[in-house]
Scaffold this active site. Structure first.
Site, PDB file in Angstrom:
ATOM      1  N   ASP A   1       9.197   2.851   0.204  1.00 47.95           N
ATOM      2  CA  ASP A   1       8.113   3.474   0.945  1.00 47.95           C
ATOM      3  C   ASP A   1       8.244   3.024   2.404  1.00 47.95           C
ATOM      4  O   ASP A   1       7.829   1.934   2.786  1.00 47.95           O
ATOM      5  CB  ASP A   1       6.756   3.067   0.359  1.00 47.95           C
TER       6      ASP A   1
ATOM      7  N   TYR B   1       0.852  -1.188   0.000  1.00 44.05           N
ATOM      8  CA  TYR B   1       0.000   0.000   0.000  1.00 44.05           C
ATOM      9  C   TYR B   1       0.880   1.228   0.000  1.00 44.05           C
ATOM     10  O   TYR B   1       1.806   1.343   0.804  1.00 44.05           O
ATOM     11  CB  TYR B   1      -0.887  -0.004   1.253  1.00 44.05           C
TER      12      TYR B   1
ATOM     13  N   LYS C   1       3.869   8.492   9.494  1.00 44.29           N
ATOM     14  CA  LYS C   1       3.629   7.783  10.754  1.00 44.29           C
ATOM     15  C   LYS C   1       4.613   8.163  11.873  1.00 44.29           C
ATOM     16  O   LYS C   1       4.435   9.215  12.475  1.00 44.29           O
ATOM     17  CB  LYS C   1       3.578   6.283  10.467  1.00 44.29           C
TER      18      LYS C   1
HETATM   19  C1  PLP Z   1       0.113   4.284   5.943  1.00 45.58           C
HETATM   20  C2  PLP Z   1       0.912   4.130   4.706  1.00 45.58           C
HETATM   21  C3  PLP Z   1       0.820   5.035   3.638  1.00 45.58           C
HETATM   22  C4  PLP Z   1      -0.190   6.148   3.613  1.00 45.58           C
HETATM   23  O1  PLP Z   1       0.018   7.078   4.610  1.00 45.58           O
HETATM   24  P1  PLP Z   1      -1.219   8.029   5.049  1.00 45.58           P
HETATM   25  O2  PLP Z   1      -0.602   8.948   6.043  1.00 45.58           O
HETATM   26  O3  PLP Z   1      -2.271   7.115   5.579  1.00 45.58           O
HETATM   27  O4  PLP Z   1      -1.658   8.730   3.805  1.00 45.58           O
HETATM   28  C5  PLP Z   1       1.677   4.873   2.571  1.00 45.58           C
HETATM   29  N1  PLP Z   1       2.571   3.867   2.533  1.00 45.58           N
HETATM   30  C6  PLP Z   1       2.684   2.982   3.528  1.00 45.58           C
HETATM   31  C7  PLP Z   1       3.708   1.905   3.449  1.00 45.58           C
HETATM   32  C8  PLP Z   1       1.837   3.054   4.642  1.00 45.58           C
HETATM   33  O5  PLP Z   1       1.927   2.136   5.607  1.00 45.58           O
END
Ligand code: PLP
Length: 431
Positions: A238, A143, A266
């Site tokens: 990511d 994701y 995060k």
């Molecule tokens: C949570 C997440 C996102 C998206 O971040 P948001 O702050 O929810 O937009 C993108 N990449 C990874 C790997 C994630 O865990």
């Protein structure tokens, strides 16, 4: 039902789609409805009806020091009194950028944004600008936020709702996105052989955390490094979830592979809304106003968020708690899996740093395809039985769990006792 939570849920459903502001919160994938939070205290969440849960969701990753950790609360309080947003530069932004570039040497320059979604979206724009190519290669189950280009085979929230793609994503946007299985270097090599000269970037969660928790096989990440070099594509890690979660320097430090670009979110926001993207100076100098790649934000580098992020990262840098966190995560994940296996159901547990995964299948999966082959029915019942016993696991079989520095022996013991009872309960129900 006349509890405050039930009343809030009825009100929420009337005024917000599905009653929530982010789909995974709805408990739909466990056939249930969510509790409403009154407060967070260290390793616990307390709901509006006075129940307390050991929290393994931790706001889906950011809260590596638990809820309301004193250094973060104090930093935010001090900033709050001086104003919440200026739209002009602050010291906190410089400090956070310096801290990130110091702890992640592959990130020479960084741009702060407001969410992980914004970070990946912007990193893709930079990659496309730098290579003059349009396509992006990603892995099924990974994701990267909810922008069009990435809403293809996107794991967790999308997977558990059974929407592999979303209506509203144009065919054009989806057709620039290639998807191959995680941990499958041959598939990457084949895809790049076929369309390599069109691929701007390979995006990967270096430890997949949105398909449950899936560790990269030895050689997978370094293989990606090699293949992207060969085909002139950029490698983007990511690390929105893994950054400062699996090691102080993120997955790139843990596995010793340097990406061209990195996305963060995060943990770097200490529980306030933040994202960031960064990488080699030559790439980041393309971003406006240093270069022509446009990207902006009214609240980007927000002083409350940088205060929280700086306080949390400073604590992590000082204490380097990752070895201890992994011991706790492993105890919880393997302990839960053992409890489930003891009643004759299939289960496997994994942990990487402060991330953990429990799967209702015989072995820990190597790909999202394997992860999907698990006993989702048993998971749903187990999730609900754990909640009844005061333990909050992510309400989806395809989400990683998290521990914090304040999850101690008492919380782990409570969790494993609950797991033994919940497993027996599920086994009885399923007989
Ligand atoms: C949570 C997440 C996102 C998206 O971040 P948001 O702050 O929810 O937009 C993108 N990449 C990874 C790997 C994630 O865990």
């Amino acid at each position: 039902m006349s509890s405050l939570g039930a009343d809030l849920w009825r009100r929420a459903l009337r005024v917000m789609p599905g009653g929530v502001n982010s789909p995974v919160r709805s408990f739909r994938s466990v056939d249930s409805t969510p509790f409403f939070v009154g407060r967070g205290e260290g390793p616990f969440l307390c709901d509006t009806d006075g129940r307390r849960y050991v929290d393994y969701v931790l706001s889906w990753g950011p809260l590596i020091l638990g809820h309301a950790p004193p250094p973060v609360v104090e930093a935010v309080r001090l900033q709050l009194e001086r104003g919440t947003s200026y739209g002009a530069p602050t010291e906190g932004e410089v400090e956070l950028a310096e801290r990130i570039t110091r702890l992640m040497p592959a990130v020479e320059m960084v741009r702060l944004v407001n969410s992980g979604t914004e970070a990946t979206m912007s990193a893709l724009r930079v990659a496309r600008a730098a290579t003059g190519r349009d396509a992006v290669l990603k892995f099924s189950g990974c994701y990267h936020g909810h922008t069009d280009a990435f809403l293809v085979a996107a794991g967790s929230g999308v997977a558990t709702l059974g929407l592999p793609d979303s209506p509203g994503v144009t065919r054009g946007a989806a057709s620039d996105t290639m998807v191959v299985p995680f941990n499958d270097l041959d598939a990457v090599a084949d895809a790049l052989r076929e369309r390599g000269d069109a691929v701007a970037a390979v995006f990967v969660e270096p430890v997949a955390g949105n398909a449950g928790l899936i560790e990269p096989l030895p050689g997978f990440l370094s293989g990606l490094r090699e293949l992207t070099w060969r085909h002139g594509a950029l490698l983007v890690f990511d690390e929105v979830m893994t950054g400062f979660r699996v090691a102080l320097g993120g997955a790139q430090a843990r596995y010793g592979v340097e990406p061209d670009l990195t996305t963060l979110g995060k943990v770097i926001g200490g529980g306030l809304p933040v994202g960031a993207y960064g990488g080699r100076r030559e790439l980041m100098e393309r971003v406006a106003p240093a270069g022509p790649v446009y990207q902006a934000g009214t609240l980007s580098g927000n002083p409350l968020a940088t205060a929280a992020g700086n306080a949390q990262l400073a604590w992590l840098e000082e204490h380097d708690p990752y070895a201890g966190l992994e011991v706790v995560a492993r105890r919880v994940a393997l302990g839960i899996a053992t409890a489930i296996r003891t009643v004759g159901l299939a289960a496997a547990g994994t942990a990487v740093g402060s991330m953990m995964g429990v799967f209702f299948r015989g072995e820990a999966p190597r790909s999202f395809e394997q992860a999907q082959d698990s006993d989702v029915r048993a998971f749903r019942r187990f999730h609900s039985a754990m909640l009844d016993r005061g333990v909050f696991l992510a309400p989806s079989p395809f989400e990683a769990g998290f521990v914090s520095t304040v999850h101690g022996g008492a919380e782990v013991d409570l969790t494993l006792a609950a797991a033994r009872e919940a497993a027996e309960h599920v086994a009885r129900e399923m007989r």
